[in-house]
Write an enzyme that holds these catalytic residues in place. Structure first.
Site, short mmCIF file in Angstrom:
data_model
loop_
_atom_site.label_atom_id
_atom_site.label_comp_id
_atom_site.label_asym_id
_atom_site.label_seq_id
_atom_site.Cartn_x
_atom_site.Cartn_y
_atom_site.Cartn_z
N ASN A 13 4.86 -1.03 -1.01
CA ASN A 13 4.91 -0.14 -2.32
C ASN A 13 5.10 1.36 -1.72
O ASN A 13 4.50 1.93 -0.83
CB ASN A 13 3.43 0.03 -2.81
CG ASN A 13 3.37 1.34 -3.92
OD1 ASN A 13 4.45 1.82 -4.05
ND2 ASN A 13 2.19 1.32 -4.33
N LYS A 15 5.73 4.08 -2.73
CA LYS A 15 5.21 5.30 -3.49
C LYS A 15 6.44 6.44 -3.50
O LYS A 15 7.69 5.97 -4.01
CB LYS A 15 3.88 5.75 -2.86
CG LYS A 15 3.22 4.84 -2.51
CD LYS A 15 1.62 5.11 -2.01
CE LYS A 15 0.84 3.87 -1.72
NZ LYS A 15 -0.50 4.15 -1.55
N HIS A 98 -1.00 1.17 -10.63
CA HIS A 98 -1.68 1.49 -9.24
C HIS A 98 -2.91 2.44 -9.42
O HIS A 98 -2.72 3.42 -10.24
CB HIS A 98 -0.56 1.94 -8.45
CG HIS A 98 -1.08 2.36 -6.85
ND1 HIS A 98 -1.47 3.31 -6.41
CD2 HIS A 98 -0.68 1.51 -5.90
CE1 HIS A 98 -1.76 3.25 -5.02
NE2 HIS A 98 -1.39 2.16 -4.70
N GLU A 100 -3.25 5.34 -7.91
CA GLU A 100 -2.56 6.51 -7.99
C GLU A 100 -2.12 7.00 -9.44
O GLU A 100 -2.41 8.04 -9.87
CB GLU A 100 -1.71 6.73 -6.93
CG GLU A 100 -2.02 6.93 -5.36
CD GLU A 100 -1.37 6.06 -4.42
OE1 GLU A 100 -0.20 5.96 -4.63
OE2 GLU A 100 -1.83 6.08 -3.41
N GLU A 170 -7.12 -3.61 -4.62
CA GLU A 170 -6.91 -2.57 -3.89
C GLU A 170 -7.96 -1.29 -3.97
O GLU A 170 -8.28 -0.59 -4.83
CB GLU A 170 -5.39 -1.53 -4.23
CG GLU A 170 -4.39 -2.35 -4.05
CD GLU A 170 -3.06 -1.38 -3.75
OE1 GLU A 170 -2.22 -2.03 -2.93
OE2 GLU A 170 -2.98 -0.22 -4.25
N GLY A 176 -4.53 4.68 1.79
CA GLY A 176 -4.19 5.81 2.58
C GLY A 176 -5.29 6.59 3.56
O GLY A 176 -5.00 7.63 3.70
N SER A 216 -4.50 0.27 3.37
CA SER A 216 -4.49 0.40 4.91
C SER A 216 -4.42 -0.96 5.62
O SER A 216 -4.97 -1.21 6.55
CB SER A 216 -5.57 1.12 5.53
OG SER A 216 -5.92 2.52 4.81
P1 13P Z 1 -1.82 2.23 2.10
O1 13P Z 1 -1.21 0.98 2.99
O2 13P Z 1 -1.01 3.37 2.67
O3 13P Z 1 -3.29 2.26 2.33
O4 13P Z 1 -1.54 2.10 0.64
C1 13P Z 1 -2.05 0.76 0.10
C2 13P Z 1 -1.30 1.14 -1.50
O5 13P Z 1 -1.69 1.84 -2.31
C3 13P Z 1 -0.58 -0.12 -1.82
O6 13P Z 1 -0.15 -0.01 -3.08
#
Ligand code: 13P
Length: 256
Positions: A13, A15, A98, A100, A170, A176, A216
């Site tokens: 992903n 982002k 997601h 976010e 997640e 992150g 992560s």
């Molecule tokens: P990270 O791997 O950067 O923690 O992000 C995970 C994520 O949100 C994947 O959708």
């Protein structure tokens, strides 16, 4: 036993990272590290990168996904992208709900459900994200939160369509932050998700659904996370932007 029958799926992903020219470069690095993958490999990229991404991966085993879609077929929804637009381009997967989007853009379980149903109706495979906040885990309501998300996000989704859906667990506190869930924590919740799916549908359907862990995940911790019975793959943010790290995660999934 059942894990072996399920499709392992490693999805990046991206982002809000990579311009179209940068996307081409990264995918050209990913293609060789993914070519012997024993799992599905997907890059979910920003809308503006989709065209170049689809061209770049043509003839390879790397699939392309979008990071969101709207539920309406068309209309006055400024800034949104429909499932038909994605489908016509050749996009196969779409990330939905997601954390976010839930945290920063007002996404709710109701809109996640609408987007999921629209994606399925258009023949796209949704990657539906669920996960608890840190304080929800601290308050010991992780299972309640996840059960609610599964019920609401998959409301009115048939068993047949649920089998085409990937669930990504997640934990929001692990995204992150460099703070990965332990393999045991990931397995515990992924197994719980499968049990909820069995309650909602039936055991056979639940056993067929791919459940990913995300948060992560990287080249150092992927093998342990992916060795767990109910962790069928990963949804990877930061580490998916570095071909060597993403390749190492693909290798870990291939080894199982
Ligand atoms: P990270 O791997 O950067 O923690 O992000 C995970 C994520 O949100 C994947 O959708």
């Amino acid at each position: 036993m059942n894990k072996a029958k399920r499709q392992a799926v490693i999805a990046g992903n991206w982002k809000m990272n990579k311009t179209p020219s940068e996307a081409k470069i990264l995918l050209e690095e990913i293609i060789p590290v993914a070519k012997d993958a024993g799992c599905e490999v997907i890059a979910c990229v920003p809308y503006v990168d989709l065209s170049v991404a689809l061209d770049t991966v043509k003839g390879t085993n790397v699939k392309i996904g979008a990071e969101n879609c709207h539920w309406a077929e068309s209309g006055a929804f400024t800034g949104e992208i429909s499932t038909g637009m994605l489908k016509e381009m050749g996009v196969e997967y779409v990330v939905i709900g997601h954390s976010e989007r839930r945290q920063y853009f007002g996404e709710t379980d109701e809109t996640v459900n609408k987007r999921t149903k629209a994606a399925l109706a258009a023949g796209l495979k949704p990657i539906v994200c669920v996960g608890e906040l840190l304080w929800e885990r601290e308050c010991d309501i992780t299972e309640e939160v996840i059960a609610r998300q599964i019920k609401l996000d998959l409301y009115d989704v048939s068993a047949e369509d649920a089998k085409k859906t990937i669930i990504a667990y997640e934990p929001v506190w692990a995204i992150g932050t460099g703070k990965t869930a332990t393999a045991e924590q990931a397995e515990e919740v992924c197994a719980f998700i499968r049990a909820e799916l069995a309650k909602k549908y039936d055991e056979e359907t639940a056993q067929a659904i791919t459940i990913q862990y995300g948060g992560s995940m990287n080249d150092a911790n992927a093998a342990e996370l992916l060795s767990k019975e109910n962790v069928d793959g990963g949804l990877i943010g930061g580490a998916s932007l570095v071909a060597a790290k993403f390749g190492a995660i693909i290798d870990a999934a291939t080894k199982g």
